[in-house]
Design a protein around this motif. Structure first.
Motif, mmCIF file in Angstrom:
data_model
loop_
_atom_site.group_PDB
_atom_site.id
_atom_site.type_symbol
_atom_site.label_atom_id
_atom_site.label_comp_id
_atom_site.label_asym_id
_atom_site.label_seq_id
_atom_site.Cartn_x
_atom_site.Cartn_y
_atom_site.Cartn_z
ATOM 1 N N ASN A 25 0.729 -1.104 0.192
ATOM 2 C CA ASN A 25 -0.148 -0.074 0.077
ATOM 3 C C ASN A 25 0.949 1.056 0.053
ATOM 4 O O ASN A 25 0.390 2.078 -0.591
ATOM 5 C CB ASN A 25 -0.595 0.122 1.021
ATOM 6 C CG ASN A 25 -1.805 1.341 1.288
ATOM 7 O OD1 ASN A 25 -2.812 1.107 0.319
ATOM 8 N ND2 ASN A 25 -1.955 1.864 2.559
ATOM 9 N N LEU A 26 1.803 1.579 1.066
ATOM 10 C CA LEU A 26 2.591 2.071 0.608
ATOM 11 C C LEU A 26 3.651 2.170 -0.475
ATOM 12 O O LEU A 26 3.552 4.072 -0.944
ATOM 13 C CB LEU A 26 3.870 2.716 1.845
ATOM 14 C CG LEU A 26 4.654 3.415 2.245
ATOM 15 C CD1 LEU A 26 4.545 4.054 2.098
ATOM 16 C CD2 LEU A 26 6.034 2.811 3.129
ATOM 17 N N ARG A 27 3.927 1.413 -0.862
ATOM 18 C CA ARG A 27 4.530 1.858 -2.471
ATOM 19 C C ARG A 27 3.701 2.154 -3.598
ATOM 20 O O ARG A 27 3.828 2.792 -4.488
ATOM 21 C CB ARG A 27 5.013 -0.261 -3.386
ATOM 22 C CG ARG A 27 6.381 -0.060 -1.757
ATOM 23 C CD ARG A 27 6.613 -1.681 -2.446
ATOM 24 N NE ARG A 27 7.112 -1.463 -3.891
ATOM 25 C CZ ARG A 27 7.600 -3.019 -4.478
ATOM 26 N NH1 ARG A 27 7.515 -3.879 -3.611
ATOM 27 N NH2 ARG A 27 7.590 -2.728 -5.653
ATOM 28 N N ARG A 28 2.011 1.945 -3.491
ATOM 29 C CA ARG A 28 1.588 2.648 -4.034
ATOM 30 C C ARG A 28 0.674 3.339 -4.800
ATOM 31 O O ARG A 28 0.798 4.732 -4.693
ATOM 32 C CB ARG A 28 0.219 1.976 -4.024
ATOM 33 C CG ARG A 28 -0.233 0.372 -4.676
ATOM 34 C CD ARG A 28 -1.544 0.221 -5.033
ATOM 35 N NE ARG A 28 -2.061 0.174 -3.490
ATOM 36 C CZ ARG A 28 -2.111 -1.596 -2.788
ATOM 37 N NH1 ARG A 28 -1.844 -2.399 -3.187
ATOM 38 N NH2 ARG A 28 -2.923 -1.294 -1.708
ATOM 39 N N ARG A 29 0.756 4.291 -3.482
ATOM 40 C CA ARG A 29 1.125 5.854 -2.236
ATOM 41 C C ARG A 29 2.230 6.691 -3.214
ATOM 42 O O ARG A 29 2.053 7.638 -3.374
ATOM 43 C CB ARG A 29 0.896 5.619 -1.285
ATOM 44 C CG ARG A 29 -0.434 5.519 -0.649
ATOM 45 C CD ARG A 29 -0.709 5.555 0.842
ATOM 46 N NE ARG A 29 -0.374 7.744 1.126
ATOM 47 C CZ ARG A 29 -0.725 8.195 2.286
ATOM 48 N NH1 ARG A 29 -1.060 6.953 3.040
ATOM 49 N NH2 ARG A 29 -0.724 9.610 2.357
ATOM 50 N N ILE A 30 3.772 5.999 -3.133
ATOM 51 C CA ILE A 30 4.707 6.261 -3.466
ATOM 52 C C ILE A 30 4.546 6.178 -5.064
ATOM 53 O O ILE A 30 5.061 7.675 -5.172
ATOM 54 C CB ILE A 30 5.628 6.265 -3.053
ATOM 55 C CG1 ILE A 30 6.071 6.146 -0.848
ATOM 56 C CG2 ILE A 30 6.893 6.474 -3.464
ATOM 57 C CD1 ILE A 30 7.114 5.059 -0.739
ATOM 58 N N ALA A 31 3.924 5.036 -5.843
ATOM 59 C CA ALA A 31 4.254 5.252 -7.305
ATOM 60 C C ALA A 31 3.097 6.389 -7.806
ATOM 61 O O ALA A 31 3.293 7.255 -8.561
ATOM 62 C CB ALA A 31 3.920 4.107 -7.225
ATOM 63 N N ALA A 32 2.052 6.566 -7.088
ATOM 64 C CA ALA A 32 1.305 7.740 -7.062
ATOM 65 C C ALA A 32 1.591 9.072 -7.216
ATOM 66 O O ALA A 32 0.950 9.821 -7.880
ATOM 67 C CB ALA A 32 -0.588 7.573 -6.875
ATOM 68 N N PHE A 33 2.428 9.885 -6.020
ATOM 69 C CA PHE A 33 2.936 10.477 -6.181
ATOM 70 C C PHE A 33 4.127 11.271 -7.303
ATOM 71 O O PHE A 33 4.102 12.236 -7.632
ATOM 72 C CB PHE A 33 3.383 10.855 -4.189
ATOM 73 C CG PHE A 33 3.766 12.013 -4.066
ATOM 74 C CD1 PHE A 33 2.110 12.994 -3.414
ATOM 75 C CD2 PHE A 33 4.482 13.073 -4.418
ATOM 76 C CE1 PHE A 33 2.246 14.278 -3.113
ATOM 77 C CE2 PHE A 33 4.771 14.625 -3.982
ATOM 78 C CZ PHE A 33 3.419 14.644 -3.313
#
Length: 310
Positions: free
Chosen positions: A115-123
């Motif tokens: 979930n954290l990686r998805r948030r970083i990728a989106a940002f």
């Protein structure tokens, strides 16, 4: 920790630069659009025109403030995200270092990391989008700069052509003056001197007691550019110290009229040179004093000279 602070500071600086570039590019686009828009002159009062200009400027300031606020907000958001991501990673690392993990604990932590990686990728995608828009704005700015440079070159050519037109106008005026001069006879200065008939050589004199005759000469200067023919009436007047007019035969008119003359010559000018020489023998001795000799061409004064007898 020191490296993390440097990395964080680098991110903030990079985003600040991108935001400033985006603001500058949008400002250039705004000014360019205003500059290239078709000019319309509304029927307004001076106050209305000033108010309109003030409103447009205030609108521009508001747009720039919005761009600035968005950039600052974006930087603040990134800083908060970075802090959150680091906290989450530290928490996962701490939980995974307690010893052997159960399958459920492992899956929970992996889910949190994913979930954290998805948030970083989106940002990161937002950052790429912002970078793409910034590059696009820079491209527009570069294109506008080329158009401005081309416009400046065109204006320089216009100035050069204007200067050439001015030079041509001056040359045309000079040529017209030359042509005009070519159509008018030009006369040399008058030469006047007394003749002492008793001398055999160097008989010119300005001694009133020795003058036997008065001699006047001048030259009409030819001009090869002259075409056609021109009727000329040349009048010479010799006036004495008291204003008396001397006639060709030597007599005197004490109170002469303007139309009276000493000599009158009529001929047709065709552009050729011609010399004129006159002399008269005064009935009485010429008095001492200052004399005036004038040459009139078709009643227009063209030459005059003074001489003094002693």
């Amino acid at each position: 920790m020191e490296e993390n602070k440097k990395s964080k500071k680098g991110w903030i600086i990079a985003l600040a630069i991108l935001a400033v570039l985006a603001i500058g590019a949008n400002a250039v686009q705004f000014f360019t659009n205003k500059a290239t828009a078709p000019e319309q002159i509304p029927a307004q009062t001076n106050e209305g025109l000033v108010d309109e200009a003030v409103n447009e400027t205030e609108s521009l300031i508001a747009n720039l403030e919005n761009e600035r606020d968005m950039a600052v907000s974006h930087i603040d958001s990134l800083e908060m995200e970075l802090s959150y991501w680091k906290t989450e990673i530290d928490r996962v690392k701490q939980q995974s270092s307690n010893g052997s993990l159960s399958n459920s604990e492992r899956n929970r932590l992996l889910g949190q990391v994913a979930n954290l990686r998805r948030r970083i990728a989106a940002f990161a995608y937002k950052e790429q989008l912002l970078d793409s828009l910034t590059q696009q704005n820079l491209s527009y700015e570069l294109s506008d700069a080329r158009r401005i440079d081309s416009l400046n070159q065109m204006m320089s050519r216009v100035d050069s052509l204007s200067s050439s037109v001015s030079d041509l106008s001056t040359a045309k005026s000079d040529l017209e003056n030359k042509i005009s001069s070519a159509g008018k006879p030009v006369f040399s200065p008058l030469k006047v001197y007394g003749i002492d008939e008793k001398k055999s050589a160097n008989r010119t004199t300005f001694d009133a007691s020795k003058i036997e005759s008065l001699f006047v000469e001048y030259r009409l200067i030819g001009n090869s550019l002259f075409e056609g023919s021109l009727k000329e009436d040349l009048k010479v007047r010799v006036t004495g110290p008291e204003g008396e007019l001397y006639l060709r035969g030597g007599d005197i008119i004490a109170k002469a009229r303007q139309e009276d003359f000493t000599w009158l010559e009529e001929f047709t000018y065709t552009g050729s040179s011609k010399s004129f020489k006159y002399n008269f023998v005064p009935v009485k001795k010429l008095p001492k004093g200052k004399y005036l000799v004038e040459l009139f061409e078709n009643n227009q004064a063209v030459q005059k000279t003074n001489f003094t007898l002693y």
